[in-house]
Design an enzyme around this catalytic site. Structure first.
Site, short mmCIF file in Angstrom:
data_model
loop_
_atom_site.label_atom_id
_atom_site.label_comp_id
_atom_site.label_asym_id
_atom_site.label_seq_id
_atom_site.Cartn_x
_atom_site.Cartn_y
_atom_site.Cartn_z
N TRP A 12 0.82 -1.23 0.00
CA TRP A 12 0.00 0.00 0.00
C TRP A 12 0.85 1.27 0.00
O TRP A 12 0.33 2.36 -0.11
CB TRP A 12 -0.93 0.01 1.22
CG TRP A 12 -2.03 -1.02 1.15
CD1 TRP A 12 -2.21 -1.97 0.19
CD2 TRP A 12 -3.10 -1.20 2.09
NE1 TRP A 12 -3.33 -2.72 0.48
CE2 TRP A 12 -3.89 -2.27 1.64
CE3 TRP A 12 -3.46 -0.56 3.28
CZ2 TRP A 12 -5.02 -2.70 2.33
CZ3 TRP A 12 -4.57 -0.99 3.96
CH2 TRP A 12 -5.35 -2.06 3.49
N HIS A 95 13.04 -1.83 -1.25
CA HIS A 95 12.17 -1.38 -2.33
C HIS A 95 12.86 -0.25 -3.07
O HIS A 95 13.57 0.56 -2.47
CB HIS A 95 10.83 -0.92 -1.75
CG HIS A 95 9.79 -0.68 -2.81
ND1 HIS A 95 9.78 0.46 -3.58
CD2 HIS A 95 8.78 -1.45 -3.26
CE1 HIS A 95 8.78 0.37 -4.45
NE2 HIS A 95 8.15 -0.77 -4.27
N GLU A 165 11.58 -6.07 -9.33
CA GLU A 165 10.78 -4.91 -9.69
C GLU A 165 11.65 -3.93 -10.50
O GLU A 165 12.43 -3.17 -9.91
CB GLU A 165 10.28 -4.18 -8.44
CG GLU A 165 9.29 -4.94 -7.61
CD GLU A 165 8.38 -4.00 -6.80
OE1 GLU A 165 7.17 -4.11 -6.92
OE2 GLU A 165 8.90 -3.13 -6.08
N GLY A 171 4.61 1.86 -11.33
CA GLY A 171 3.65 2.95 -11.48
C GLY A 171 3.66 3.61 -12.85
O GLY A 171 3.17 4.73 -13.00
N SER A 211 3.66 -2.36 -12.27
CA SER A 211 2.52 -2.19 -13.20
C SER A 211 1.77 -3.48 -13.51
O SER A 211 1.32 -3.67 -14.64
CB SER A 211 2.99 -1.52 -14.49
OG SER A 211 3.39 -0.18 -14.23
N GLY A 232 1.39 -2.78 -6.38
CA GLY A 232 1.26 -1.46 -5.75
C GLY A 232 -0.14 -0.91 -5.96
O GLY A 232 -1.10 -1.29 -5.28
N GLY A 233 -0.29 -0.05 -6.96
CA GLY A 233 -1.55 0.65 -7.22
C GLY A 233 -2.78 -0.25 -7.23
O GLY A 233 -3.82 0.08 -6.65
P1 13P Z 1 2.75 -0.59 -9.09
O1 13P Z 1 2.02 -1.91 -9.09
O2 13P Z 1 1.86 0.56 -8.70
O3 13P Z 1 3.50 -0.37 -10.35
O4 13P Z 1 3.84 -0.66 -7.90
C1 13P Z 1 4.67 -1.74 -7.85
C2 13P Z 1 5.41 -1.67 -6.56
O5 13P Z 1 6.26 -0.82 -6.38
C3 13P Z 1 5.07 -2.67 -5.54
O6 13P Z 1 6.01 -2.69 -4.53
#
Ligand code: 13P
Length: 253
Positions: A12, A95, A165, A171, A211, A232-233
């Site tokens: 989150w 991260h 990642e 994002g 993403s 994430g999002g």
């Molecule tokens: P998004 O899914 O928003 O691209 O973020 C990925 C993330 O950084 C999860 O830790």
């Protein structure tokens, strides 16, 4: 633990207050009970509250970062022991937002991971290349460097999670191709195998983040060496996260 059970983790980031937990019940009621591990990494302020709700057995909680020592004069910091005390089983470390914004190095990530393991938390160690390295075909060498320094044999535990990642994919609505993701994951797997042997390789889960959404999730989750996703999002709304959980469930068939 059953070897490499699929895992989906909702990060989150700096989002979420008590009032945002109203639709979490929906998630709790509808998630499949057995087949996959589901982890939510809320802000630390919500861990205890979430733990107190009627969370299903296969839904565990994670911190988003921890300090490398147990306690002391470190104003503003949260230790692994405190996360554990508040109800977390996992902690996200290294991260890219922490590496980039707070200049965290792989050496620091290793110290944090050692402390996490000591306190009984499972580290979720993030690695990933910046756009420039991706464009210059340096992805694998960046990942190798990060793994070499971030990991050691004391961090290898049965539940360890490595999250690939790519920084440029976070994002941005952009992802590497499935072939590129598979290549990096199999590289990470080989790295674990060469350094830590077969047991570690069979238990360490390598997940993809950046993403992931309902349109690309099935393809990504179905890749042979992708053991899950760091979201994430699309984890912020219970309905969106539930949709991804169901897609992961379908990827098992
Ligand atoms: P998004 O899914 O928003 O691209 O973020 C990925 C993330 O950084 C999860 O830790």
């Amino acid at each position: 633990m059953e070897a490499r059970r699929k895992i989906i983790i909702g990060n989150w980031k700096m989002n979420g207050r008590s009032k945002d937990l109203v639709d979490i019940d929906l998630l709790f009621k509808k998630i499949p009970q057995q087949e996959i591990d589901i982890v939510i990494a809320p802000p630390a302020t919500l861990l205890y509250e979430l733990k107190g709700l009627n969370t299903p057995k296969n839904l565990l909680l994670s911190g988003q970062n921890c300090h490398q020592v147990e306690s002391g004069a470190y104003t503003g910091e949260i230790s692994a022991a405190m996360l554990k005390d508040a109800g977390a089983n996992y902690v996200i470390l290294g991260h890219s937002e922490r590496r980039t914004v707070y200049k965290e190095t792989s050496t620091l990530v290793r110290l944090k991971a050692l402390e996490a393991v000591k306190q009984g938390l499972t580290p979720i160690i993030c690695v990933g290349e910046h756009l420039k390295s991706y464009e210059n075909n340096q992805t694998l060498s960046v990942i190798e460097r990060q793994l070499k320094v971030s990991l050691n044999s004391k961090i290898i535990c049965d539940n360890l999670v490595i999250a690939y990642e790519p920084v440029w994919a976070i994002g941005s609505n952009k992802t590497p191709s499935p072939e590129e993701i598979e290549k990096v994951h199999s590289f990470i797997k080989n790295h674990i195998s060469e350094r830590f042997g077969e047991h570690a390789t069979n238990h360490c889960r390598i997940i993809y983040g950046g993403s992931v959404n309902k349109n690309n999730a099935l393809k990504i989750f179905s890749l042979i060496n992708v053991d899950g996703g760091l979201i994430g999002g699309a984890s912020l709304k219970a309905t969106d996260f539930l949709e991804l959980i169901m897609i992961m469930q379908n990827s098992l068939n």
